[in-house]
Design a protein around this motif. Structure first.
Motif, PDB file in Angstrom:
ATOM      1  N   ASP A   5      24.343  50.100  34.538  1.00 38.86           N
ATOM      2  CA  ASP A   5      25.583  50.761  34.165  1.00 38.86           C
ATOM      3  C   ASP A   5      26.679  50.339  35.138  1.00 38.86           C
ATOM      4  O   ASP A   5      26.495  49.418  35.938  1.00 38.86           O
ATOM      5  CB  ASP A   5      25.405  52.285  34.125  1.00 38.86           C
ATOM      6  CG  ASP A   5      26.293  52.927  33.067  1.00 38.86           C
ATOM      7  OD1 ASP A   5      27.510  52.996  33.299  1.00 38.86           O
ATOM      8  OD2 ASP A   5      25.777  53.345  32.012  1.00 38.86           O
ATOM      9  N   ILE A   6      27.793  51.038  35.088  1.00 40.02           N
ATOM     10  CA  ILE A   6      28.981  50.610  35.822  1.00 40.02           C
ATOM     11  C   ILE A   6      28.757  50.535  37.330  1.00 40.02           C
ATOM     12  O   ILE A   6      29.326  49.687  38.019  1.00 40.02           O
ATOM     13  CB  ILE A   6      30.172  51.538  35.493  1.00 40.02           C
ATOM     14  CG1 ILE A   6      31.474  50.974  36.071  1.00 40.02           C
ATOM     15  CG2 ILE A   6      29.911  52.967  35.973  1.00 40.02           C
ATOM     16  CD1 ILE A   6      32.715  51.682  35.547  1.00 40.02           C
ATOM     17  N   GLU A   7      27.874  51.408  37.847  1.00 39.48           N
ATOM     18  CA  GLU A   7      27.615  51.362  39.292  1.00 39.48           C
ATOM     19  C   GLU A   7      26.766  50.150  39.683  1.00 39.48           C
ATOM     20  O   GLU A   7      26.711  49.773  40.856  1.00 39.48           O
ATOM     21  CB  GLU A   7      26.926  52.645  39.764  1.00 39.48           C
ATOM     22  CG  GLU A   7      25.562  52.897  39.157  1.00 39.48           C
ATOM     23  CD  GLU A   7      25.620  53.660  37.855  1.00 39.48           C
ATOM     24  OE1 GLU A   7      24.552  54.117  37.394  1.00 39.48           O
ATOM     25  OE2 GLU A   7      26.730  53.795  37.293  1.00 39.48           O
ATOM     26  N   ASP A   8      26.125  49.523  38.695  1.00 37.88           N
ATOM     27  CA  ASP A   8      25.289  48.355  38.952  1.00 37.88           C
ATOM     28  C   ASP A   8      26.001  47.047  38.635  1.00 37.88           C
ATOM     29  O   ASP A   8      25.679  46.002  39.210  1.00 37.88           O
ATOM     30  CB  ASP A   8      24.007  48.417  38.113  1.00 37.88           C
ATOM     31  CG  ASP A   8      23.291  49.741  38.236  1.00 37.88           C
ATOM     32  OD1 ASP A   8      22.922  50.098  39.363  1.00 37.88           O
ATOM     33  OD2 ASP A   8      23.116  50.424  37.203  1.00 37.88           O
ATOM     34  N   LEU A   9      26.949  47.104  37.697  1.00 34.67           N
ATOM     35  CA  LEU A   9      27.576  45.878  37.222  1.00 34.67           C
ATOM     36  C   LEU A   9      29.011  46.162  36.805  1.00 34.67           C
ATOM     37  O   LEU A   9      29.274  46.988  35.928  1.00 34.67           O
ATOM     38  CB  LEU A   9      26.805  45.318  36.011  1.00 34.67           C
ATOM     39  CG  LEU A   9      27.384  44.060  35.367  1.00 34.67           C
ATOM     40  CD1 LEU A   9      27.289  42.879  36.329  1.00 34.67           C
ATOM     41  CD2 LEU A   9      26.670  43.754  34.056  1.00 34.67           C
ATOM     42  N   ASP A  10      29.949  45.463  37.433  1.00 35.09           N
ATOM     43  CA  ASP A  10      31.360  45.541  37.072  1.00 35.09           C
ATOM     44  C   ASP A  10      31.611  44.564  35.930  1.00 35.09           C
ATOM     45  O   ASP A  10      31.556  43.351  36.115  1.00 35.09           O
ATOM     46  CB  ASP A  10      32.223  45.190  38.285  1.00 35.09           C
ATOM     47  CG  ASP A  10      33.709  45.235  37.990  1.00 35.09           C
ATOM     48  OD1 ASP A  10      34.085  45.499  36.833  1.00 35.09           O
ATOM     49  OD2 ASP A  10      34.495  44.988  38.921  1.00 35.09           O
ATOM     50  N   LEU A  11      31.884  45.098  34.744  1.00 32.54           N
ATOM     51  CA  LEU A  11      32.025  44.244  33.574  1.00 32.54           C
ATOM     52  C   LEU A  11      33.291  43.391  33.607  1.00 32.54           C
ATOM     53  O   LEU A  11      33.444  42.491  32.780  1.00 32.54           O
ATOM     54  CB  LEU A  11      32.003  45.090  32.303  1.00 32.54           C
ATOM     55  CG  LEU A  11      30.641  45.687  31.942  1.00 32.54           C
ATOM     56  CD1 LEU A  11      30.758  46.611  30.747  1.00 32.54           C
ATOM     57  CD2 LEU A  11      29.619  44.596  31.671  1.00 32.54           C
ATOM     58  N   SER A  12      34.182  43.648  34.548  1.00 31.48           N
ATOM     59  CA  SER A  12      35.344  42.775  34.709  1.00 31.48           C
ATOM     60  C   SER A  12      35.057  41.606  35.634  1.00 31.48           C
ATOM     61  O   SER A  12      35.906  40.724  35.808  1.00 31.48           O
ATOM     62  CB  SER A  12      36.535  43.568  35.250  1.00 31.48           C
ATOM     63  OG  SER A  12      36.288  44.020  36.571  1.00 31.48           O
ATOM     64  N   ASP A  13      33.855  41.575  36.209  1.00 30.64           N
ATOM     65  CA  ASP A  13      33.458  40.529  37.153  1.00 30.64           C
ATOM     66  C   ASP A  13      32.562  39.534  36.430  1.00 30.64           C
ATOM     67  O   ASP A  13      31.349  39.715  36.326  1.00 30.64           O
ATOM     68  CB  ASP A  13      32.731  41.162  38.347  1.00 30.64           C
ATOM     69  CG  ASP A  13      32.438  40.172  39.459  1.00 30.64           C
ATOM     70  OD1 ASP A  13      32.452  38.951  39.202  1.00 30.64           O
ATOM     71  OD2 ASP A  13      32.166  40.620  40.592  1.00 30.64           O
ATOM     72  N   THR A  14      33.147  38.484  35.893  1.00 30.05           N
ATOM     73  CA  THR A  14      32.372  37.525  35.102  1.00 30.05           C
ATOM     74  C   THR A  14      31.318  36.812  35.942  1.00 30.05           C
ATOM     75  O   THR A  14      30.237  36.481  35.437  1.00 30.05           O
ATOM     76  CB  THR A  14      33.306  36.501  34.439  1.00 30.05           C
ATOM     77  OG1 THR A  14      34.077  35.836  35.443  1.00 30.05           O
ATOM     78  CG2 THR A  14      34.236  37.177  33.451  1.00 30.05           C
ATOM     79  N   ALA A  15      31.608  36.566  37.209  1.00 32.01           N
ATOM     80  CA  ALA A  15      30.617  35.916  38.076  1.00 32.01           C
ATOM     81  C   ALA A  15      29.403  36.810  38.268  1.00 32.01           C
ATOM     82  O   ALA A  15      28.255  36.336  38.285  1.00 32.01           O
ATOM     83  CB  ALA A  15      31.250  35.572  39.423  1.00 32.01           C
ATOM     84  N   ALA A  16      29.621  38.126  38.390  1.00 33.87           N
ATOM     85  CA  ALA A  16      28.509  39.060  38.552  1.00 33.87           C
ATOM     86  C   ALA A  16      27.661  39.114  37.287  1.00 33.87           C
ATOM     87  O   ALA A  16      26.425  39.214  37.348  1.00 33.87           O
ATOM     88  CB  ALA A  16      29.038  40.453  38.895  1.00 33.87           C
ATOM     89  N   ILE A  17      28.306  39.053  36.129  1.00 38.04           N
ATOM     90  CA  ILE A  17      27.569  39.038  34.865  1.00 38.04           C
ATOM     91  C   ILE A  17      26.670  37.809  34.802  1.00 38.04           C
ATOM     92  O   ILE A  17      25.480  37.899  34.482  1.00 38.04           O
ATOM     93  CB  ILE A  17      28.547  39.068  33.673  1.00 38.04           C
ATOM     94  CG1 ILE A  17      29.218  40.436  33.573  1.00 38.04           C
ATOM     95  CG2 ILE A  17      27.822  38.728  32.368  1.00 38.04           C
ATOM     96  CD1 ILE A  17      30.334  40.506  32.550  1.00 38.04           C
TER      97      ILE A  17
END
Length: 294
Positions: free
Chosen positions: A32-44
């Motif tokens: 969820d949001i605390e695990d993955l920032d959906l605005s961070d394409t590199a993190a995705i």
């Protein structure tokens, strides 16, 4: 173990995907949001590349339809750019991406039910941003499933059933829009359909396309409200009067489609999934919310 990566872990759909009775050898890892920032394409892209996932189900979305009219940047970042990043990462990993979309990609002029290949024409920012996500996934990842749904409800989170039960306990009379037509959808039933689709796609690299899943049948928001209170009365729940009003009587920032019923024909053909009636699904949700019937 075949593990499916699920986004939106704490939302209605993510909760039901975590609760789903997966067959032996299958499971989910939900973020969820605390695990993955959906605005961070590199993190995705890093998350998708971090493990040999069997598939990705992107159930996270910006769903504040009216707020999206002014919050375009966030709506498009979450609903379009994040799916684009998932598509790129899933293509690189050669795994299927299941993208959850919405009836709001249509303009509501078709009273007969929307087919998967009907022309799209969203009426609001939310619908446009979700359509942007569809296009990104369709063009960016050959192994994709776009699954459109509508009016998602469950015993969890913020949804129409929980809102009606709260308001019905406070008021003797409610006014609800009675000229917008669609199909309520149980998040649990949607999760089961997505699980079937994701597992099939993990085993069949040639499978790709767009499908619709909702519960069977149709109603209006006012008709849905009346059915909620009728079901709740089995438990001694609230029973306010529900007065139908027109869309024009209830102005909101985002224009809603008048007709949102989605055809299940290709879903039945390709996956042998037969959605159950929305009233049956509603009773299950009410039973979980209110306990054993009185």
């Amino acid at each position: 173990m075949n593990t499916i990566l699920v986004t939106g872990a704490n939302g209605q759909l993510g909760t039901e995907l975590r609760r789903h009775a997966w067959p032996d050898g299958w499971g989910v890892h939900a973020v969820d949001i605390e695990d993955l920032d959906l605005s961070d394409t590199a993190a995705i892209q890093a998350l998708v590349a971090s493990r040999p996932w069997a598939a990705v189900v992107n159930g996270a979305a910006y769903t504040a339809v009216d707020k999206a009219e002014d919050d375009l940047v966030t709506a498009w970042a979450v609903n379009a750019l994040a799916p684009a990043a998932f598509a790129k990462a899933c293509r690189a990993a050669d795994i299927p991406l299941v993208q959850v979309s919405t009836d709001y990609v249509f303009d509501g002029t078709n009273a007969g039910g929307w087919a998967t290949d009907d022309a799209v024409r969203p009426l609001n920012v939310y619908g446009a941003s979700k359509l942007g996500g569809e296009l990104a996934v369709r063009t960016g990842c050959p192994r994709h499933a776009i699954v459109r749904t509508s009016w998602v409800v469950s015993p969890h989170g913020h949804n129409f059933i929980r809102t009606m039960l709260r308001l019905g306990a406070e008021r003797e009379r409610l006014t609800v829009v009675d000229d917008q037509y669609g199909a309520p959808t149980s998040a649990a039933d949607l999760a089961a359909a997505l699980a079937t689709i994701a597992m099939r796609m993990a085993d069949d690299a040639t499978l790709a396309g767009t499908w619709h899943f909702t519960n069977a049948g149709e109603t209006t928001w006012a008709g849905f409200a009346r059915a909620i209170f009728a079901s709740a009365q089995r438990h001694g729940g609230p029973s306010p009067e529900v007065a139908g009003i027109t869309t024009a009587d209830y102005p909101v920032p985002a224009t809603r489609p008048a007709h949102s019923r989605l055809s299940h024909d290709t879903l039945v053909r390709d996956f042998c999934i037969q959605p159950r009636d929305w009233r049956v699904a509603l009773d299950d949700i009410i039973d979980e919310l209110l306990g054993a019937p009185a």
